[in-house]
Design an enzyme around this catalytic site. Sequence first.
Site, PDB file in Angstrom:
ATOM      1  N   GLY A  78      43.950 -42.791  43.747  1.00 34.79           N
ATOM      2  CA  GLY A  78      43.583 -42.543  45.137  1.00 34.79           C
ATOM      3  C   GLY A  78      43.306 -41.073  45.370  1.00 34.79           C
ATOM      4  N   GLN A 125      43.186 -33.487  49.852  1.00 36.88           N
ATOM      5  CA  GLN A 125      43.167 -33.082  48.446  1.00 36.88           C
ATOM      6  C   GLN A 125      41.867 -32.393  48.047  1.00 36.88           C
ATOM      7  OE1 GLN A 125      44.782 -37.131  47.151  1.00 36.88           O
ATOM      8  NE2 GLN A 125      45.698 -35.710  45.687  1.00 36.88           N
ATOM      9  N   CYS A 156      50.650 -37.557  41.421  1.00 41.47           N
ATOM     10  CA  CYS A 156      49.640 -37.183  42.413  1.00 41.47           C
ATOM     11  C   CYS A 156      48.694 -36.170  41.785  1.00 41.47           C
ATOM     12  CB  CYS A 156      50.331 -36.568  43.630  1.00 41.47           C
ATOM     13  SG  CYS A 156      49.187 -35.994  44.902  1.00 41.47           S
ATOM     14  N   LEU A 157      47.403 -36.329  42.031  1.00 42.06           N
ATOM     15  CA  LEU A 157      46.408 -35.400  41.471  1.00 42.06           C
ATOM     16  C   LEU A 157      46.629 -33.969  41.971  1.00 42.06           C
ATOM     17  CD1 LEU A 157      43.158 -37.563  41.754  1.00 42.06           C
ATOM     18  CD2 LEU A 157      44.486 -37.067  39.686  1.00 42.06           C
ATOM     19  N   HIS A 187      51.136 -43.790  49.699  1.00 36.38           N
ATOM     20  CA  HIS A 187      50.956 -42.434  49.166  1.00 36.38           C
ATOM     21  C   HIS A 187      49.784 -41.736  49.871  1.00 36.38           C
ATOM     22  CE1 HIS A 187      50.904 -39.591  45.557  1.00 36.38           C
ATOM     23  NE2 HIS A 187      49.782 -39.304  46.179  1.00 36.38           N
ATOM     24  N   GLU A 188      48.655 -42.431  49.980  1.00 39.03           N
ATOM     25  CA  GLU A 188      47.469 -41.820  50.593  1.00 39.03           C
ATOM     26  C   GLU A 188      47.672 -41.635  52.092  1.00 39.03           C
ATOM     27  OE1 GLU A 188      45.522 -40.494  48.576  1.00 39.03           O
ATOM     28  OE2 GLU A 188      46.352 -41.584  46.869  1.00 39.03           O
ATOM     29  N   HIS A 230      49.506 -38.477  52.675  1.00 32.36           N
ATOM     30  CA  HIS A 230      48.648 -37.283  52.530  1.00 32.36           C
ATOM     31  C   HIS A 230      47.974 -36.931  53.856  1.00 32.36           C
ATOM     32  CE1 HIS A 230      48.467 -35.931  48.384  1.00 32.36           C
ATOM     33  NE2 HIS A 230      48.260 -37.151  47.911  1.00 32.36           N
TER      34      HIS A 230
HETATM   35 NI    NI Z   1      48.386 -37.808  45.945  1.00 28.96          NI
END
Ligand code: NI
Length: 167
Positions: free
Chosen positions: A46, A51, A88-89, A130-131, A134
Amino acid sequence: MAIRPIVTLGDARLRLPGQPIVRFDRELGRLLDDMVETMDAAPGVGLAAQQIGLDLQLFVMRVDDELYEVANPEILHRSGEEGAWEGCLSVPGYRAWRLRAEHAVVSGQDRHGRRVTISGHGELARAIQHEFDHLHGELYIDGLPADQEILTEEELEARFAEETQAD
Ligand code: NI
């Protein structure tokens, strides 16, 4: 389409609450195309607008080869509980054991402004939560108990190798 640079931990843009998407125009479509390309190239499950440094209520996910694009999401339902080594990226190279609701239902809008509702279990439920976080400036490491360790991916691999040998 273009791959955008991914913002990482320590960058204040990750902490900005998302503004609602109001225009469902070609510009939004191009932004979503870039977000999907950036997520797939990483690769990741995701990607939220924060991000790539944007304070918008917008995220994309790809789970089990299914692509989801969600603007202005609201979580309608959470139930059950499931733990997993989450990453997480924007926190590259790390994982932590994180409890999440096992089932989550999110409602929002697609790139055309049409209402979409996604009901997910397991990995999809985790990605939804999770998203969604964010978009409120939260990272998965914020919700951890104080004694929860955060491991590098190498440490995690080594630990599972030890456990396998011990069996
Ligand atoms: Ni993330």
